[in-house]
Scaffold this motif. Structure first.
Motif, short mmCIF file in Angstrom:
data_model
loop_
_atom_site.label_atom_id
_atom_site.label_comp_id
_atom_site.label_asym_id
_atom_site.label_seq_id
_atom_site.Cartn_x
_atom_site.Cartn_y
_atom_site.Cartn_z
N ASP A 199 13.57 8.46 2.94
CA ASP A 199 12.35 8.79 2.21
C ASP A 199 11.17 8.53 3.13
O ASP A 199 10.83 7.39 3.41
CB ASP A 199 12.25 7.93 0.94
CG ASP A 199 10.96 8.18 0.19
OD1 ASP A 199 10.24 9.14 0.54
OD2 ASP A 199 10.66 7.41 -0.75
N TYR B 290 4.71 8.42 2.92
CA TYR B 290 3.69 7.63 3.62
C TYR B 290 2.62 7.33 2.58
O TYR B 290 1.95 8.24 2.10
CB TYR B 290 3.16 8.45 4.79
CG TYR B 290 1.97 7.89 5.49
CD1 TYR B 290 2.05 6.71 6.23
CD2 TYR B 290 0.74 8.57 5.47
CE1 TYR B 290 0.95 6.22 6.91
CE2 TYR B 290 -0.36 8.08 6.15
CZ TYR B 290 -0.25 6.92 6.87
OH TYR B 290 -1.33 6.43 7.54
N TYR C 193 3.96 -7.67 2.46
CA TYR C 193 2.66 -7.10 2.83
C TYR C 193 1.60 -8.16 3.08
O TYR C 193 0.70 -7.96 3.90
CB TYR C 193 2.22 -6.10 1.75
CG TYR C 193 3.32 -5.14 1.40
CD1 TYR C 193 3.84 -4.27 2.36
CD2 TYR C 193 3.89 -5.13 0.12
CE1 TYR C 193 4.88 -3.41 2.06
CE2 TYR C 193 4.93 -4.27 -0.18
CZ TYR C 193 5.43 -3.41 0.78
OH TYR C 193 6.47 -2.57 0.49
N ILE D 165 14.59 0.86 8.08
CA ILE D 165 13.45 -0.04 8.31
C ILE D 165 12.26 0.39 7.46
O ILE D 165 12.18 1.53 7.00
CB ILE D 165 13.05 -0.10 9.80
CG1 ILE D 165 12.75 1.32 10.37
CG2 ILE D 165 14.12 -0.77 10.63
CD1 ILE D 165 11.31 1.71 10.39
N GLU D 166 11.33 -0.56 7.27
CA GLU D 166 10.05 -0.26 6.64
C GLU D 166 8.96 -0.52 7.67
O GLU D 166 8.94 -1.57 8.32
CB GLU D 166 9.81 -1.13 5.40
CG GLU D 166 8.50 -0.81 4.69
CD GLU D 166 8.29 -1.64 3.43
OE1 GLU D 166 7.38 -1.30 2.64
OE2 GLU D 166 9.03 -2.62 3.23
N HIS D 167 8.07 0.44 7.82
CA HIS D 167 7.01 0.38 8.82
C HIS D 167 5.69 0.14 8.09
O HIS D 167 5.35 0.87 7.15
CB HIS D 167 6.97 1.70 9.59
CG HIS D 167 5.98 1.75 10.68
ND1 HIS D 167 5.29 2.89 11.02
CD2 HIS D 167 5.55 0.80 11.53
CE1 HIS D 167 4.49 2.65 12.03
NE2 HIS D 167 4.62 1.38 12.36
N ILE D 168 4.92 -0.91 8.50
CA ILE D 168 3.72 -1.31 7.77
C ILE D 168 2.57 -1.54 8.74
O ILE D 168 2.74 -2.21 9.77
CB ILE D 168 3.96 -2.61 6.97
CG1 ILE D 168 5.27 -2.53 6.18
CG2 ILE D 168 2.79 -2.89 6.03
CD1 ILE D 168 5.73 -3.87 5.63
N HIS E 104 2.46 2.09 4.34
CA HIS E 104 3.84 1.87 4.77
C HIS E 104 4.62 3.17 4.67
O HIS E 104 4.20 4.14 4.03
CB HIS E 104 4.51 0.77 3.96
CG HIS E 104 4.84 1.16 2.55
ND1 HIS E 104 5.94 0.67 1.87
CD2 HIS E 104 4.23 2.00 1.68
CE1 HIS E 104 5.98 1.18 0.66
NE2 HIS E 104 4.95 1.98 0.50
N CYS E 105 5.78 3.17 5.33
CA CYS E 105 6.68 4.31 5.32
C CYS E 105 8.06 3.81 5.71
O CYS E 105 8.19 2.90 6.53
CB CYS E 105 6.19 5.37 6.31
SG CYS E 105 7.17 6.87 6.34
N SER E 106 9.11 4.38 5.13
CA SER E 106 10.47 3.99 5.50
C SER E 106 11.03 4.96 6.53
O SER E 106 10.53 6.08 6.71
CB SER E 106 11.37 3.97 4.26
OG SER E 106 11.44 5.25 3.66
N ALA F 159 10.12 6.61 11.06
CA ALA F 159 9.10 6.38 10.03
C ALA F 159 7.74 6.75 10.60
O ALA F 159 7.43 6.42 11.74
CB ALA F 159 9.11 4.92 9.59
N SER G 296 15.30 -3.43 6.50
CA SER G 296 15.37 -3.36 5.04
C SER G 296 16.53 -4.16 4.47
O SER G 296 16.47 -4.60 3.32
CB SER G 296 15.47 -1.90 4.59
OG SER G 296 14.31 -1.18 4.96
#
Length: 336
Positions: free
Chosen positions: A119, A122, A133, A246-249, A262-264, A279, A293
């Motif tokens: 997914d 964004y 966060y 991963i999750e990118h923040i 954020h974006c996965s 991501a 994740s």
């Protein structure tokens, strides 16, 4: 987010680390309101191992950068303008184990298949006080030639921030950042955990001398302490990390309202010191969090866009490996 200015730049450590040649400003401590929130605790314990390096004060003569091993830590003391070397690389004896409360998590990962796009939504974070966060920070400052810089960073202990090397040192803009400000959990115009600045900044001679992307990291000691921080760790087998979700923040530069996004995505390639992921990223995410994740651990910090027109797009980050994990742990131990 200023990666484009680094391409083709020539850096000379002699011009920046001799006593009296560092351009920097004394930074006033900003007022801060510290909010209590739950700590993020480490999952397991690492045994520290780093190579021994002699530490020198700034006033000591340095004949050439070759006096130090490639990748030796370089620490700039913001309060005294002094430079020292290898401070976070002192090898510990078995009789003095690392007893710090926060250590790197060892992620015993196995190879996974990258079969479909995750997914890629964004989106902004509505409640930045939720974990993880609240541990992601907005970072800004001014380089010696007057260039403003802004990006992201991650609290890895109560008063220690991990970010990109190009967020704190750029030779083609005069050297070390000054007037640095850090806002954990920033949410638009609100700074719910307050604003702080740095007391010392550590990067390494591979970044200062060569702008080596494998060494594009920095550890910042903060003036204020917080009751929240992010677990960090490293994959035991970086090759098997490919396919990990991963999750990118971080804080995108084109977001004029200063909201966290954020974006996965997936890790698509990896080396010992870098990882590539799909991501979405852009300027301003530099120094931002790459969160595994599965374990919830910070496993990398964003660098920038590596290639366009990849199956999704190819971005890269500095991977937290055992060496970087140990250096962070040494900073933490000194603070306890």
């Amino acid at each position: 987010e200023m990666l484009r200015s680094l391409v083709g730049s020539e850096m000379c450590i002699r011009d920046r680390i001799k006593a009296g040649s560092v351009i920097a400003a004394t930074i006033p401590i900003m007022p801060s309101v510290i909010r209590t929130s739950d700590r993020v605790n480490a999952i397991c314990i690492l045994t520290l191992f780093t190579f021994p390096v002699s530490a020198f004060a700034a006033e000591r003569s340095v004949s050439s950068p070759s006096d130090y091993k490639y990748g030796t830590s370089v620490t700039y003391n913001v309060l005294t303008d002094e430079i020292s070397y290898g401070d976070d690389q002192v090898k510990e004896s078995s009789s003095t184990p690392n007893t710090s409360k926060q250590k790197g998590v060892v992620i015993n990962n196995t190879q996974t298949s990258l079969t479909s796009s995750p997914d890629l939504t964004y989106a902004p974070i509505s409640d930045t006080l939720l974990s993880p966060y609240r541990n992601v920070c907005y970072v800004s400052g001014i380089l010696p030639d007057g260039t403003s810089i802004r990006g992201s960073g991650v609290l890895v202990y109560t008063n220690i921030l991990l970010t990109s090397g190009h967020m704190v040192y750029q030779s083609n803009h005069g050297g070390w950042i000054h007037d640095l400000q850090v806002m954990p959990a920033r949410n638009g115009g609100s700074a719910p955990l307050g604003i702080t600045t740095s007391t010392s900044i550590t990067t390494n001679n591979a970044w200062i001398g060569n702008a080596d992307p494998d060494w594009d990291w920095a550890i910042i000691d903060l003036a204020n302490s917080y009751s929240t921080w992010q677990t960090f760790g490293y994959y035991t087998d970086y090759k098997a990390s490919v396919g990990s979700l991963i999750e990118h923040i971080g804080f995108p530069l084109n977001n004029t309202n200063y909201y966290m996004y954020h974006c996965s995505g997936y890790i698509t390639e990896a080396t010992d010191r870098r990882m590539y992921f799909d991501a979405y990223s852009q300027d301003g995410f530099s120094g931002g969090a790459i969160i595994d994740s599965n374990s919830g651990a910070l496993v990398g910090i964003t660098r920038g866009v590596w290639a366009k027109n990849y199956p999704w797009e190819k971005y890269d980050c500095v991977r937290i490996n055992e060496d970087l994990s140990n250096r962070i742990s040494m900073h933490i131990k000194e603070k306890q």
